[in-house]
Design an enzyme around this catalytic site. Structure first.
Site, short mmCIF file in Angstrom:
data_model
loop_
_atom_site.label_atom_id
_atom_site.label_comp_id
_atom_site.label_asym_id
_atom_site.label_seq_id
_atom_site.Cartn_x
_atom_site.Cartn_y
_atom_site.Cartn_z
N GLU A 1 0.87 -1.17 0.00
CA GLU A 1 0.00 0.00 0.00
C GLU A 1 0.91 1.23 0.00
O GLU A 1 2.13 1.11 -0.16
CB GLU A 1 -0.92 -0.02 1.23
CG GLU A 1 -1.81 -1.26 1.29
CD GLU A 1 -2.82 -1.23 2.42
OE1 GLU A 1 -3.19 -0.12 2.87
OE2 GLU A 1 -3.26 -2.31 2.86
N HIS B 1 16.91 -14.41 -8.29
CA HIS B 1 15.90 -14.96 -7.38
C HIS B 1 14.82 -15.61 -8.24
O HIS B 1 14.52 -15.11 -9.33
CB HIS B 1 15.34 -13.80 -6.55
CG HIS B 1 14.39 -14.23 -5.48
ND1 HIS B 1 13.07 -14.52 -5.75
CD2 HIS B 1 14.56 -14.41 -4.15
CE1 HIS B 1 12.47 -14.87 -4.61
NE2 HIS B 1 13.35 -14.81 -3.63
N ARG C 1 3.73 -13.59 -7.08
CA ARG C 1 2.52 -13.86 -7.84
C ARG C 1 2.50 -12.99 -9.09
O ARG C 1 3.46 -12.30 -9.39
CB ARG C 1 1.31 -13.63 -6.94
CG ARG C 1 1.36 -14.59 -5.74
CD ARG C 1 0.24 -14.39 -4.78
NE ARG C 1 -1.03 -14.85 -5.33
CZ ARG C 1 -2.15 -14.89 -4.61
NH1 ARG C 1 -2.14 -14.51 -3.35
NH2 ARG C 1 -3.28 -15.30 -5.14
N ARG D 1 -19.90 11.58 -1.59
CA ARG D 1 -19.78 10.14 -1.70
C ARG D 1 -20.99 9.41 -1.11
O ARG D 1 -21.44 9.72 -0.01
CB ARG D 1 -18.51 9.73 -0.94
CG ARG D 1 -18.22 8.27 -0.92
CD ARG D 1 -17.57 7.85 -2.19
NE ARG D 1 -17.42 6.40 -2.19
CZ ARG D 1 -16.73 5.72 -3.09
NH1 ARG D 1 -16.13 6.36 -4.07
NH2 ARG D 1 -16.66 4.42 -3.03
N ARG E 1 -13.53 -6.82 1.03
CA ARG E 1 -12.25 -7.21 1.62
C ARG E 1 -12.46 -7.75 3.04
O ARG E 1 -13.49 -7.50 3.65
CB ARG E 1 -11.30 -6.00 1.67
CG ARG E 1 -11.01 -5.38 0.31
CD ARG E 1 -10.30 -6.35 -0.63
NE ARG E 1 -9.01 -6.77 -0.11
CZ ARG E 1 -7.89 -6.06 -0.26
NH1 ARG E 1 -7.89 -4.93 -0.92
NH2 ARG E 1 -6.76 -6.51 0.23
#
Ligand code: ZN
Length: 261
Positions: free
Chosen positions: A3, A90, A110, A150, A248
């Site tokens: 993040e 790696h 990933r 919002r 989430r």
């Protein structure tokens, strides 16, 4: 999952190691992570050019190289490494920028995220999509303005990159925990006092997590305990609740975070 504080750490890392370094070649070890060029095209565009001053917007790292800009997104498991030239790779090194004094390696276990090239602002926006102001630069008035328009839940709003960029699941939970606000609260219901507390919590969480280069695992952070079995609130000791909010796995304290307004 990287993040704002993690990507800010990667930005500092590029600034420390790669600014001014000349790219001699680019080795694409996994084409899936190179998103909008062929390996040959990327190599041709970057060969001979030097890394400029990197920037960050939300969870995006923008690294200018000559006239172009390399855009990196770290998905769930991405990171950067700087290694001696020719040293052992790696297994998760995906794209390697071989420079005159070392190699910058985009490493990702990933395949979420990736590397893009943008020739100009228009192409950059095509890649990143519209992004709201970076959460680090957001001032109180702008925050109020964004929330006032919002609809929907507050956790979804904090994580919406088009509204404000940089916050994900962990940071939004930390901010809501500090502000003592239920993650399922609706933006439209928030009283002015609560919005002010929320902004203060956002500022403090961002400011304190940036030097750590990740959401800190200290004693006053949910992130330190949230994955433990039977995790309890670092403030009051109540067993934390975990449930889906805004798509989430949110974590919050059912005692401290009762406020919905
Ligand atoms: Zn609590």
């Amino acid at each position: 999952m990287p993040e704002l504080p993690d990507v800010e750490g990667f930005r500092r890392f590029v600034a420390e190691h790669a600014i001014g370094r000349r790219i001699e070649s680019v080795e694409t070890l996994d084409r899936r992570l190179l998103r909008n060029r062929s390996p040959q095209g990327l190599g041709r565009s970057l060969r001979g050019a030097r890394f400029g001053e990197p920037r960050r917007h939300g969870k995006w790292l923008l690294a200018p190289v000559g006239e172009a800009c390399v855009l990196m997104h770290f998905g769930m498991t991405g990171l950067l490494a700087w290694e001696v030239r020719g040293s052992e790779r790696h297994p998760h090194d995906r794209i390697v920028f071989v420079c005159d004094r070392g190699e910058l390696r985009y490493r990702n276990m990933r395949t979420f995220g990736g590397v893009w090239l943008a020739r100009d602002e228009a192409e950059r926006e095509l890649v990143t999509g519209p992004l709201g102001p970076d959460a680090q630069d957001l001032d109180r008035d702008r925050f109020e303005e964004l929330l006032a328009r919002r609809r929907g839940g507050i956790k979804a709003a904090l994580m919406d990159q088009r509204l404000m960029a940089g916050l994900g699941n962990l940071m939004s939970d930390e901010i809501l925990w500090r502000a003592r606000l239920d993650p399922r609260a609706r933006c439209a219901d928030l009283r002015p006092r609560r919005r002010r507390a929320l902004y203060d919590a956002l500022r403090a969480s961002v400011r304190e997590s940036i030097p750590a280069g990740r959401v800190p695992h200290g004693p006053r952070w949910l992130t330190a305990v949230r994955d433990e079995r039977g995790a309890t609130c670092p403030r009051c000791g109540t067993k934390l609740r975990k449930d889906n909010v805004a798509g989430r796995k949110a974590c919050w304290c059912p005692r401290c975070q009762r406020a919905r307004r």
